[in-house]
Write an enzyme that holds these catalytic residues in place. Structure first.
Site, PDB file in Angstrom:
ATOM      1  N   GLY A  59       1.955   1.952  -5.770  1.00  0.00           N
ATOM      2  CA  GLY A  59       1.503   1.692  -7.211  1.00  0.00           C
ATOM      3  C   GLY A  59       2.748   0.823  -7.766  1.00  0.00           C
TER       4      GLY A  59
ATOM      5  N   GLU B 263      14.193 -24.748   0.810  1.00  0.00           N
ATOM      6  CA  GLU B 263      13.870 -25.240   2.122  1.00  0.00           C
ATOM      7  C   GLU B 263      12.810 -24.618   2.773  1.00  0.00           C
ATOM      8  OE1 GLU B 263      17.576 -26.870   4.297  1.00  0.00           O
ATOM      9  OE2 GLU B 263      16.089 -26.376   5.716  1.00  0.00           O
TER      10      GLU B 263
ATOM     11  N   THR C 208      -0.648   6.541   3.151  1.00  0.00           N
ATOM     12  CA  THR C 208      -1.138   7.917   2.553  1.00  0.00           C
ATOM     13  C   THR C 208      -1.951   7.549   1.427  1.00  0.00           C
ATOM     14  OG1 THR C 208       0.892   7.595   1.376  1.00  0.00           O
ATOM     15  CG2 THR C 208       1.194   9.083   3.148  1.00  0.00           C
TER      16      THR C 208
ATOM     17  N   ASN D  48       2.301  -3.113   8.790  1.00  0.00           N
ATOM     18  CA  ASN D  48       2.623  -2.029   9.373  1.00  0.00           C
ATOM     19  C   ASN D  48       2.128  -1.607  10.524  1.00  0.00           C
ATOM     20  OD1 ASN D  48       4.868  -0.906   7.671  1.00  0.00           O
ATOM     21  ND2 ASN D  48       3.504   0.213   6.415  1.00  0.00           N
TER      22      ASN D  48
ATOM     23  N   SER E 254       5.824  -3.258  -1.141  1.00  0.00           N
ATOM     24  CA  SER E 254       4.934  -3.274  -0.413  1.00  0.00           C
ATOM     25  C   SER E 254       3.524  -3.579  -1.179  1.00  0.00           C
ATOM     26  CB  SER E 254       4.617  -1.684  -0.196  1.00  0.00           C
ATOM     27  OG  SER E 254       4.260  -0.901  -1.134  1.00  0.00           O
TER      28      SER E 254
END
Lengths: 446, 578
Positions: free
Chosen positions: A151, A261, A186, A213, A147
């Site tokens: 952190g 590719e 959060t 998200n 993500s």
């Protein structure tokens, strides 16, 4: 030959990875204890059987005992999420050495993930990667799941990517990144982490598939009847898309059979490597068989904004490259007819300098869904990967949020305390501004 | 394709320019020469008349514009299964079209298809096909016997929806040849079920049967099957696998039926069920949008069914559900959009589990008419319920109420693990149950609730409305009084003290009643009184007495303090002297 190594970093990466391997096992007929289901090897004479065996190899490693172990690595700086895998349903699928966890987490702080805490774990991770790479006859490259906002996902990934480029310079690296969304986040500092990591990772990645998200949340809420989509529902949907994208790598397919590719088909310039993904059909399990989705239905649907995984408006931008991958019961005749009939195609605008248009491929292996999930099983699905300049919207939004906080130097001390300097922030922000300008430039006419 | 208009053409399903219809008449229609086919369209507005022409009735339609006369050569009677498969999947050897590739463009750039040749080669190998979709391919029959079995024996899933299959027999002829068939979808076909014949094979591998929108209605079944004799046999063979689906027959239960002739019907129903050898392994049955009316309890059929989809069947009501309540393996029941508003399990008292629906884990009741909380109290009686989807009902419709509704549902059904596809985490359950306990605490007290189990005597009414309340009290303790005090809204009028004002030295003055805020200072009170009594402020002496402590007078000597400071309360009496 042509093996792909998946590395799952941080909570998001690991949870997506968990769902992902579960789906792959379902598709390839592998039981939770790594053994292939007998049913797949029954009396049916099916030439595809040979193909099945071959495809195992790309993503699964066959041990002498006949078990198929995923070629994957799960990395996190704190143990909770990985412990979930160690004690979960699929614990016997993975070798314990593939699940790496540290003791102290990155606390949503890029600096900790990259510099302080991450630097302690990086060598172990690289060692394990080396081990997995040695098991491969001809490693193609890496698939990184992470993500932007966390952190570990931001900081540790930057560190890892740098080192991977150093060690495996010729191997392709594809990313599946979760773009932060306010409704499910959060952490307030996600814009900081995202900008910093994009700046440091861009030159090391060949292609990044972003998953917003917010977009997925909306899809789950509106189309699947999930009242308050949790990470689990969102991940199940994301994983369907990941499966479609990697389908050609795992099954014999025509399009995007190699990691390289993807690059050649989708990335015109090294920095412009953020294709947008759209997926159709998305049907709730409660409405299975209520509606039938023909080839033309799903082709039209994937041009709709409600089926996109990143919130942006492609009609405002220009396409540089596009791949349409059909999956399941799809006949070439129908594809041609469907594409000819899609009215939305008239709103598609390509850049002047691009000679090729859409690339279309079919993979006959049917799409599968996880039992007990929110999605209904469908006969056919489509995944559209398009490199469009409109995706710069996503960067613009992120940069704006970054600017708002940075103007006041809010939350900056958390990063400075771990040894970062303000200069790095400025550099990163500059880089993203340049990225936005690059997108603008490629979209311009001659 | 058929140019011989024999009588067996009647009842066949046909297609004309994309519209589907059923042949109802074949013959001559004077004064125009030549053969005609009288068809009843699926779309009731497509036709020109109701089957009569210039006074003569040739056939009957349900709608005044439901019928037309068409020349036989304009009508497509459909093709057989094997031909349809070949049409779809096999690479055409003909040189004309495929070599001349039409270049399709998107955004002015050509579309490049990659690997289509190899796909076509692969798909042409019919014997390897496992999943086949022939939706809207005008399939009307199985073709020559054994042809299908020879050409594509490995088919596991077949989608035959929206075709021209006109009878269940034809479906069986096709399905019988596919030994490994697991999923059969014949939705959107208007199937007719002939009388008499015993079926030759069972679909032993069949797991999933989809019969959505096959649209058989009571009247049609009645008419198509030529009257009451065989009214039910239409299901006789279908009932091998399906049974319950389109039976809208009368039954021995307490359903309300608007049947015309049900005495002979029910004999046939019983026969039907008895004949139904059943598909031994059927696991999923989909019967959406069929106007179904459950009329009889399946005794030895459907015993392996795990999932039953009855969505969008408006004739279903809760009484009919008792008939399927004892299917032993039924785990998932979908009742969306059926107009259901309540459910009752009379065999279980408050706090007990019902013996109905023993394995039901997941219930879907979206888009219905549920408007009573008691619905969820009844669901609590289900022994295995784990997941519920209850969206878009009058009770849960408004957004701002949605969150409260969610908490109330969670608290009402103790074993629920997933609501509206969102997992219920332990914290959420705890919060919901505590909220519930507090929200109905006052009611509980009024209904006779008491902390002390000896003194606890709750009214029947309360127990029926809140069956889990006792359990919640045991789990979290009985609600305390302080928890139940309703907060007075912070409006000014709730903070005013109603005080009497007496003048002990002036007996002829009336007793005044005034409302003053508790935060008012004594100085200001004096000011008010001085304006009222025309007495200078400095002359006034205030004190107050409270009815709670009669005879005791408290002096209000500090001008700067407020009435609250002196604990002046509602109903006290101010004494003014000068």
């Amino acid at each position: 030959m042509r093996e792909c190594l998946s590395i799952h970093i941080g909570q998001a990466g690991i949870q997506i990875g968990d769902a992902c391997w579960e789906l792959y096992c379902l598709e390839h007929g592998i039981q939770p204890n790594s053994v292939v289901l007998d049913r797949q090897q029954d009396q049916l004479e099916n030439a595809k059987m040979e193909h099945t065996n071959a495809s195992f190899d790309t993503f699964f490693c066959e041990t002498r005992a006949g078990k198929h172990v995923p070629r994957a690595l799960f990395v996190d700086l704190e143990p909770t999420v990985i412990d979930g895998i160690r004690t979960g349903q699929h614990r016997s699928l993975f070798h314990p050495e593939q699940l790496l966890s540290g003791k102290e987490d990155a606390a949503n702080n890029y600096a900790r993930g990259r510099y302080s805490v991450g630097s302690e774990v990086i060598d172990l991770v690289l060692e394990r990667t080396r081990k997995l790479a040695e098991q491969c006859g001809g490693l193609q490259g890496f698939l990184i799941f992470r993500s932007f906002g966390g952190g570990t996902g931001s900081g540790f990934t930057s560190l890892l990517m740098e080192r991977l480029t150093g060690e495996y310079s010729r191997k392709t690296k594809l990313e599946f990144s979760v773009y932060p969304a306010p409704r499910i986040s959060t952490a307030v500092v996600e814009p900081y982490n995202s900008v910093l990591t994009t700046h440091s990772t861009t030159e090391h990645t060949d292609c990044t598939f972003m998953v917003d998200n917010e977009a997925v949340y909306d899809i789950c809420h509106r189309k699947l009847g999930v009242e308050c989509p949790s990470h689990a529902s969102i991940n199940r949907l994301v994983v369907q898309v990941v499966s479609s994208i990697t389908a050609s790598l795992r099954f014999e397919g025509p399009l995007n059979v190699d990691l390289i590719e993807f690059q050649t088909n989708l990335v015109p310039y090294p920095r412009i490597h953020f294709p947008m993904t759209a997926f159709a059909p998305i049907v709730s399990a409660d409405k299975a068989y209520h509606e039938q989705f023909s080839v033309s239905d799903i082709t039209t649907a994937c041009f709709e904004s409600s089926n996109q995984l990143v919130k942006c408006n492609p009609r405002l931008g220009k396409y540089m490259a596009c791949c349409l991958l059909y999956r399941g019961d799809v006949v070439p005749k129908e594809v041609n007819a469907a594409i000819a009939a899609t009215k939305s195609r008239h709103s598609v605008q390509f850049v002047d300098w691009c000679p090729t248009g859409f690339k279309v491929g079919i993979n006959n292996w049917p799409p599968m869904v996880m039992p007990g999930g929110d999605l209904a099983k469908v006969h056919r699905s489509i995944c559209m990967l398009s490199n469009t300049t409109a995706i710069v919207e996503a960067w613009a939004r992120l940069d704006h949020k970054f600017d708002l906080m940075y103007a006041k130097r809010a939350f900056l001390h958390w990063y400075l305390r771990e040894g970062m300097e303000e200069a790095e922030f400025l550099e990163a922000r500059e880089d993203l501004a340049a990225l936005e300008r690059d997108y603008e430039e490629v979209g311009q006419s001659f | 394709m058929s140019d011989t208009l024999t009588a067996d053409v009647i009842g066949r399903r046909v297609e004309v320019n994309g519209e589907h219809a059923t042949v109802r008449f074949a013959g001559v229609v004077p004064p125009v020469a030549g053969p005609w086919l009288g068809v009843e369209w699926d779309n009731p507005e497509r036709g020109k008349h109701d089957g009569s022409h210039e006074g003569t009735v040739y056939f009957k339609c349900r709608h005044p514009t439901g019928g037309s006369f068409i020349r036989p050569n304009k009508v497509n009677f459909g093709t057989d299964f094997l031909t349809a498969i070949k049409n779809r999947y096999v690479l055409e050897d003909g040189p004309e079209e495929d070599r001349k590739e039409q270049i399709v463009t998107i955004g002015n750039k050509p579309v490049e298809t990659i690997g289509f040749d190899s796909i076509m080669k692969q798909q042409s190998q019919l014997s390897k096909l496992q999943e086949v979709s022939l939706r809207n391919c005008a399939v009307s029959c199985a073709g020559e016997k054994g042809g299908v079995a020879e050409a594509c024996p490995n088919i596991r899933k077949v989608d035959l929806s929206k075709n021209l299959l006109s009878s269940w027999d034809e479906v069986i002829h096709i399905a019988d040849q596919l030994r490994h068939l697991e999923v059969l979808n014949v939705s959107e076909n208007k199937l007719k079920f002939p009388s008499g014949s015993v079926l030759t094979g069972t679909l032993s591998a069949l797991k999933v049967l989809v019969l959505n929108q096959t649209g058989i209605t009571w009247a049609e079944a009645h008419a198509q099957c030529g009257g009451s004799r065989h009214g039910l046999d239409m299901q006789k063979d279908a009932s091998k696998f399906v049974d319950l689906c389109v039976l809208q027959k009368c039954s021995t239960s307490n359903c309300i039926i608007s049947a015309k002739d049900h005495t002979s019907m029910w004999m046939n129903v019983a026969k039907v069920l008895r004949c139904a050898a059943g598909c031994p392994g059927l696991e999923e049955l989909y019967l959406e949008s069929n106007n179904i009316f459950i009329s009889e309890r399946p005794t030895d059929v459907l015993q392996t069914v795990k999932l039953l989809d009855l969505s969008s069947n408006q004739l279903i009501d809760e009484n009919q559900l008792y008939l399927i309540a004892h299917l032993p393996r039924l785990e998932q029941l979908i009742l969306s959009d059926t107009g259901i508003s309540s459910l009752h399990f009379p065999d279980a008292g408050i706090g007990c589990k019902t013996s109905m629906f023993p394995s039901l884990k997941y219930l879907v009741v979206n888009d219905n008419q549920i408007s009573q909380w008691s619905f969820f109290n009844e669901l609590e009686k289900l022994p295995s319920l784990q997941a519920l989807s209850c969206l878009r009902n009058p009770l849960t419709k408004e957004d701002k109420e949605a969150e409260t509704a969610r908490l109330l549902i969670i608290a009402s059904i103790g074993q629920l693990k997933t609501l509206n596809k969102c997992e219920i985490l332990p914290e959420e359950r705890r919060r919901a149950e505590l909220d519930y306990r507090k929200a109905f605490g006052n009611e509980w007290k009024q209904a006779g609730g008491h902390k002390d189990p000896e003194k606890n005597r709750l009214s029947e009414e309360f127990l029926t409305a809140h069956p889990r309340y006792q359990f919640l009290c045991l789990k979290y303790g009985a609600p305390e009084d302080w928890e139940l005090k309703t907060q007075q809204p912070l409006m000014l009028k709730n903070q005013l003290l109603t005080l009497k004002i007496k003048y002990p030295h002036q007996l002829d003055q009336k007793v005044l009643e005034k409302q003053l805020p508790g935060s008012m200072t004594i100085q200001k009170v004096k000011g008010l009184l001085s304006r009222l009594l025309k007495v200078p402020v400095s002359d006034l002496l205030l004190s107050y007495e409270s009815p709670k402590k009669p005879g005791r007078e408290i002096e209000l000597e500090n001008d700067l303090k407020s009435l609250q400071f002196y604990s002046v309360e509602n109903g006290d009496c101010l004494l003014v002297r000068w």
